[in-house]
Enzyme design. Structure first.
Site, mmCIF file in Angstrom:
data_model
loop_
_atom_site.group_PDB
_atom_site.id
_atom_site.type_symbol
_atom_site.label_atom_id
_atom_site.label_comp_id
_atom_site.label_asym_id
_atom_site.label_seq_id
_atom_site.Cartn_x
_atom_site.Cartn_y
_atom_site.Cartn_z
ATOM 1 N N LYS A 20 -43.601 19.094 29.218
ATOM 2 C CA LYS A 20 -42.278 19.718 29.402
ATOM 3 C C LYS A 20 -42.408 21.226 29.583
ATOM 4 O O LYS A 20 -41.867 21.803 30.524
ATOM 5 C CB LYS A 20 -41.389 19.423 28.178
ATOM 6 C CG LYS A 20 -40.137 20.288 28.093
ATOM 7 C CD LYS A 20 -39.300 19.956 26.885
ATOM 8 C CE LYS A 20 -39.570 20.759 25.654
ATOM 9 N NZ LYS A 20 -39.061 22.122 25.608
ATOM 10 N N ASN A 21 -43.128 21.872 28.667
ATOM 11 C CA ASN A 21 -43.139 23.342 28.680
ATOM 12 C C ASN A 21 -44.016 23.934 29.778
ATOM 13 O O ASN A 21 -44.032 25.152 29.971
ATOM 14 C CB ASN A 21 -43.531 23.872 27.299
ATOM 15 C CG ASN A 21 -42.428 23.611 26.283
ATOM 16 O OD1 ASN A 21 -41.290 23.307 26.656
ATOM 17 N ND2 ASN A 21 -42.744 23.710 25.003
ATOM 18 N N ARG A 90 -33.056 26.140 27.403
ATOM 19 C CA ARG A 90 -33.624 27.468 27.197
ATOM 20 C C ARG A 90 -34.381 27.936 28.448
ATOM 21 O O ARG A 90 -34.298 29.070 28.876
ATOM 22 C CB ARG A 90 -34.592 27.418 26.002
ATOM 23 C CG ARG A 90 -35.163 28.767 25.673
ATOM 24 C CD ARG A 90 -35.134 29.069 24.213
ATOM 25 N NE ARG A 90 -35.048 30.476 24.009
ATOM 26 C CZ ARG A 90 -33.941 31.122 23.718
ATOM 27 N NH1 ARG A 90 -32.818 30.481 23.597
ATOM 28 N NH2 ARG A 90 -33.960 32.428 23.536
ATOM 29 N N CYS A 114 -32.844 24.427 21.951
ATOM 30 C CA CYS A 114 -32.799 23.925 20.579
ATOM 31 C C CYS A 114 -32.456 25.042 19.606
ATOM 32 O O CYS A 114 -32.969 26.158 19.732
ATOM 33 C CB CYS A 114 -34.136 23.295 20.212
ATOM 34 S SG CYS A 114 -34.389 21.715 21.018
ATOM 35 N N ARG A 119 -33.833 33.278 18.026
ATOM 36 C CA ARG A 119 -34.289 33.246 19.420
ATOM 37 C C ARG A 119 -33.712 34.345 20.334
ATOM 38 O O ARG A 119 -33.088 34.054 21.376
ATOM 39 C CB ARG A 119 -34.047 31.868 20.045
ATOM 40 C CG ARG A 119 -34.625 30.740 19.228
ATOM 41 C CD ARG A 119 -34.614 29.420 19.946
ATOM 42 N NE ARG A 119 -35.747 29.255 20.848
ATOM 43 C CZ ARG A 119 -35.986 28.143 21.545
ATOM 44 N NH1 ARG A 119 -35.175 27.141 21.485
ATOM 45 N NH2 ARG A 119 -37.050 28.062 22.317
ATOM 46 N N PRO A 120 -33.898 35.632 19.967
ATOM 47 C CA PRO A 120 -33.436 36.694 20.861
ATOM 48 C C PRO A 120 -34.263 36.743 22.145
ATOM 49 O O PRO A 120 -35.341 36.140 22.200
ATOM 50 C CB PRO A 120 -33.674 37.964 20.032
ATOM 51 C CG PRO A 120 -34.761 37.610 19.075
ATOM 52 C CD PRO A 120 -34.615 36.139 18.791
ATOM 53 N N ILE A 121 -33.766 37.460 23.168
ATOM 54 C CA ILE A 121 -34.561 37.614 24.405
ATOM 55 C C ILE A 121 -34.831 39.099 24.670
ATOM 56 O O ILE A 121 -34.981 39.523 25.804
ATOM 57 C CB ILE A 121 -33.907 36.930 25.630
ATOM 58 C CG1 ILE A 121 -32.470 37.436 25.869
ATOM 59 C CG2 ILE A 121 -33.912 35.423 25.483
ATOM 60 C CD1 ILE A 121 -31.956 37.095 27.268
ATOM 61 N N ASP A 122 -34.876 39.872 23.563
ATOM 62 C CA ASP A 122 -35.071 41.319 23.725
ATOM 63 C C ASP A 122 -36.381 41.686 24.422
ATOM 64 O O ASP A 122 -36.428 42.648 25.205
ATOM 65 C CB ASP A 122 -34.964 42.021 22.351
ATOM 66 C CG ASP A 122 -35.877 41.410 21.308
ATOM 67 O OD1 ASP A 122 -36.244 40.221 21.448
ATOM 68 O OD2 ASP A 122 -36.238 42.104 20.349
ATOM 69 N N ASP A 300 -44.218 23.382 17.476
ATOM 70 C CA ASP A 300 -43.551 22.170 17.970
ATOM 71 C C ASP A 300 -44.058 20.902 17.284
ATOM 72 O O ASP A 300 -43.458 19.837 17.432
ATOM 73 C CB ASP A 300 -43.736 22.031 19.491
ATOM 74 C CG ASP A 300 -42.999 23.129 20.243
ATOM 75 O OD1 ASP A 300 -42.157 23.796 19.634
ATOM 76 O OD2 ASP A 300 -43.283 23.322 21.441
HETATM 77 N N1 EPU Z 1 -38.862 36.207 20.330
HETATM 78 C C1 EPU Z 1 -38.240 37.414 20.158
HETATM 79 N N2 EPU Z 1 -37.826 38.085 21.270
HETATM 80 C C2 EPU Z 1 -38.017 37.589 22.524
HETATM 81 C C3 EPU Z 1 -38.673 36.342 22.694
HETATM 82 C C4 EPU Z 1 -39.085 35.675 21.559
HETATM 83 O O1 EPU Z 1 -38.047 37.886 19.033
HETATM 84 O O2 EPU Z 1 -37.602 38.246 23.485
HETATM 85 C C5 EPU Z 1 -39.286 35.469 19.138
HETATM 86 C C6 EPU Z 1 -38.585 34.107 19.019
HETATM 87 O O3 EPU Z 1 -37.331 34.234 18.394
HETATM 88 C C7 EPU Z 1 -39.573 33.333 18.190
HETATM 89 C C8 EPU Z 1 -40.924 33.870 18.659
HETATM 90 O O4 EPU Z 1 -40.650 35.126 19.271
HETATM 91 O O5 EPU Z 1 -39.393 33.620 16.838
HETATM 92 C C9 EPU Z 1 -41.647 33.001 19.658
HETATM 93 O O6 EPU Z 1 -40.824 32.750 20.790
HETATM 94 P P1 EPU Z 1 -41.432 32.453 22.236
HETATM 95 O O7 EPU Z 1 -40.751 33.336 23.208
HETATM 96 O O8 EPU Z 1 -42.923 32.495 22.162
HETATM 97 O O9 EPU Z 1 -40.995 30.941 22.490
HETATM 98 P P2 EPU Z 1 -39.985 30.405 23.578
HETATM 99 O O10 EPU Z 1 -40.390 30.857 24.930
HETATM 100 O O11 EPU Z 1 -38.583 30.613 23.122
HETATM 101 C C10 EPU Z 1 -41.441 28.269 24.022
HETATM 102 C C11 EPU Z 1 -41.147 26.810 24.115
HETATM 103 C C12 EPU Z 1 -40.871 26.274 22.725
HETATM 104 C C13 EPU Z 1 -42.086 26.534 21.841
HETATM 105 C C14 EPU Z 1 -42.439 28.028 21.852
HETATM 106 C C15 EPU Z 1 -43.729 28.317 21.107
HETATM 107 C C16 EPU Z 1 -40.106 26.513 26.290
HETATM 108 C C17 EPU Z 1 -38.877 26.270 27.071
HETATM 109 N N3 EPU Z 1 -39.980 26.611 24.964
HETATM 110 O O12 EPU Z 1 -40.279 28.847 23.453
HETATM 111 O O13 EPU Z 1 -40.680 24.878 22.857
HETATM 112 O O14 EPU Z 1 -41.783 26.153 20.517
HETATM 113 O O15 EPU Z 1 -42.603 28.481 23.212
HETATM 114 O O16 EPU Z 1 -44.765 27.550 21.585
HETATM 115 O O17 EPU Z 1 -41.188 26.617 26.855
HETATM 116 C C18 EPU Z 1 -39.976 22.759 22.119
HETATM 117 O O18 EPU Z 1 -40.628 22.291 23.080
HETATM 118 O O19 EPU Z 1 -39.465 22.031 21.224
HETATM 119 C C19 EPU Z 1 -39.812 24.208 22.032
HETATM 120 C C20 EPU Z 1 -38.944 24.770 21.220
#
Ligand code: EPU
Length: 411
Positions: A20-21, A90, A114, A119-122, A300
């Site tokens: 998926k990812n 997401r 989820c 989960r910020p996007i900063d 995960d």
């Molecule tokens: N974070 C920030 N700021 C940001 C981005 C992330 O503070 O701008 C924080 C998040 O809040 C979190 C941490 O950094 O606490 C890690 O987040 P990351 O960006 O690495 O993860 P993601 O891109 O949101 C992807 C997968 C997740 C998986 C994580 C870690 C996708 C669509 N999602 O999430 O998958 O858990 O990487 O491997 O690819 C799942 O499949 O169930 C799932 C949640």
């Protein structure tokens, strides 16, 4: 969708589908290819259907037969990304990076996905600013536009983030040269880089630093096979250890070194080769899991392993270090009579105790999968509500479960 899981002993072979990812960023990046993209081993999951609808909204032609997908970008057009699909999942945020490279602007719902923490996007937004953009957020709509034209950039991500790393690369591909530091690529992200290289982008990754130099991109058919889903593979492996006898095929076990070693060291009946895992009903010693960035223990799999602690002798400890609200399974276990001491994002569980399964409500994809394992293991009929969450990320799960003897009724 609600389901009723009947007691079963899963036995047989499970074939693992595409990740998926890996698929989600690839689909969003596919609009950068000039022409057509042929993807094989694409999982048939609801997140992928949502991304396909977004591609069709952009006037791409998408044909999805079996697990093969053909995307034709010939008529691709800029459109605001204000579809429900964009805020439901997401991964839609990977369209932002591709849009900035193609159109220098993007208007999109803030991403959903989820609910496993704040989960910020900063880190994404800061990278876009460093690449010459500005943004505003009004009523959950994110609008990004060009503030200055730059041809070269050197940026450092403010957070180690899977999503921000891929998005920063996608957005940088319109520059002549760019260096991005502090990136984080898990196997699925590495695949996104491979795919971009196939399209023709000149990307070099050295440790956590990405370097990009522009070169001309030709029109051609891009072909790509998606890697196996490591989370799906381990979910079935844990199911085998809980209550069955399963051979999990088409796996890349090299990407699962840490979780597999934890199971082997704990003495569970698990064996594996490069592409196969055999997992049989067994007990193990207590386990200690602390989630971390790759190659650490994957967040995960945390709730999935949480259920396995029921078969670990002694007290196991689980610590979640990536997301700040991903502990729901331990509250469910506690309410079912398991001795769980939960404190913030960690939990101590006394294993091998009896528990009484009840009706459960899935809160997110992996929590739902963990509940399914718990229900199968419980030995009594169990209702799971909101099972749709699981269909977001597990390809053909109802049929795969049926093929190994798990009886599930859709209510
Ligand atoms: N974070 C920030 N700021 C940001 C981005 C992330 O503070 O701008 C924080 C998040 O809040 C979190 C941490 O950094 O606490 C890690 O987040 P990351 O960006 O690495 O993860 P993601 O891109 O949101 C992807 C997968 C997740 C998986 C994580 C870690 C996708 C669509 N999602 O999430 O998958 O858990 O990487 O491997 O690819 C799942 O499949 O169930 C799932 C949640």
């Amino acid at each position: 969708m609600d389901i009723k899981v009947l007691s079963s002993v899963p036995k047989g072979n499970v074939y693992i589908s595409g990740a998926k990812n890996a698929t989600i960023p690839l689909l969003c990046a596919s609009i950068l290819a000039k022409g057509r993209v042929l993807l094989r081993n694409v999982p048939r999951i609801s997140d992928v259907y949502d991304i396909c609808n977004i591609l069709r909204h952009l006037e791409c032609r998408v044909a999805f037969k079996g697990h093969t997908m053909l995307i034709d970008n010939t008529n691709l057009k800029y459109k605001p990304l204000l579809l429900d699909e964009c805020r439901r999942i997401r991964g839609s945020y990977y369209f932002i990076g591709s849009f900035l490279t193609l159109f220098s602007k993007c208007e999109i719902w803030l991403p959903g996905g989820c609910k496993i923490g704040s989960r910020p996007i900063d880190a994404h937004l800061k990278a876009f600013i460093d690449l010459g953009y500005q943004y505003k957020i009004e009523e959950d709509i994110l609008t990004i536009y060009k503030a200055k034209t730059i041809s070269k950039a050197g940026i450092s991500l403010i957070k180690k983030s899977v999503g921000a790393s891929i998005n920063a690369v996608l957005a940088a591909l319109c520059l002549d040269e760019c260096v991005i530091e502090n990136t984080l690529f898990e196997p699925e992200g590495l695949e996104a880089l491979d795919f971009l290289r196939k399209i023709g982008f000149n990307i070099v990754l050295d440790k956590d630093r990405v370097t990009y130099k522009k070169n001309p991109i030709a029109f051609r058919l891009i072909k790509h096979n998606i890697i196996p889903d490591r989370m799906e593979a381990m979910t079935y492996a844990v199911l085998g250890l809980l209550n069955g006898d399963l051979t999990i095929r088409r796996v890349d076990t090299a990407a699962l070194k840490v979780p597999l070693e934890i199971l082997r060291e704990a003495g569970f009946n698990i064996s594996y080769t490069a592409s196969e895992i055999i997992a049989k009903k067994s007990y193990g010693k207590n386990i200690y899991i602390k989630t971390g960035i790759y190659p650490g223990f994957p967040t995960d799999l945390q709730s999935i392993f949480g259920v396995l602690t029921l078969k670990s002798l002694g007290t196991s400890k689980i610590e979640e270090c990536i997301f700040n609200d991903r502990m729901q399974i331990y509250y469910d276990l506690r309410e079912s009579g398991v001795d769980c001491v939960i404190e913030n994002n960690s939990c101590e569980i006394s294993g091998v105790a009896s528990f009484r399964a009840r009706e459960y409500v899935a809160c997110d994809l992996r929590h739902g999968a963990a509940l399914l394992l718990l229900a199968i293991y419980s030995g009594e009929p169990v209702i799971i509500r909101n099972f749709d969450f699981v269909l977001r990320g597990y390809d053909d799960i109802l049929n795969k479960m049926k093929s190994i003897g798990v009886k599930i009724q859709i209510i």
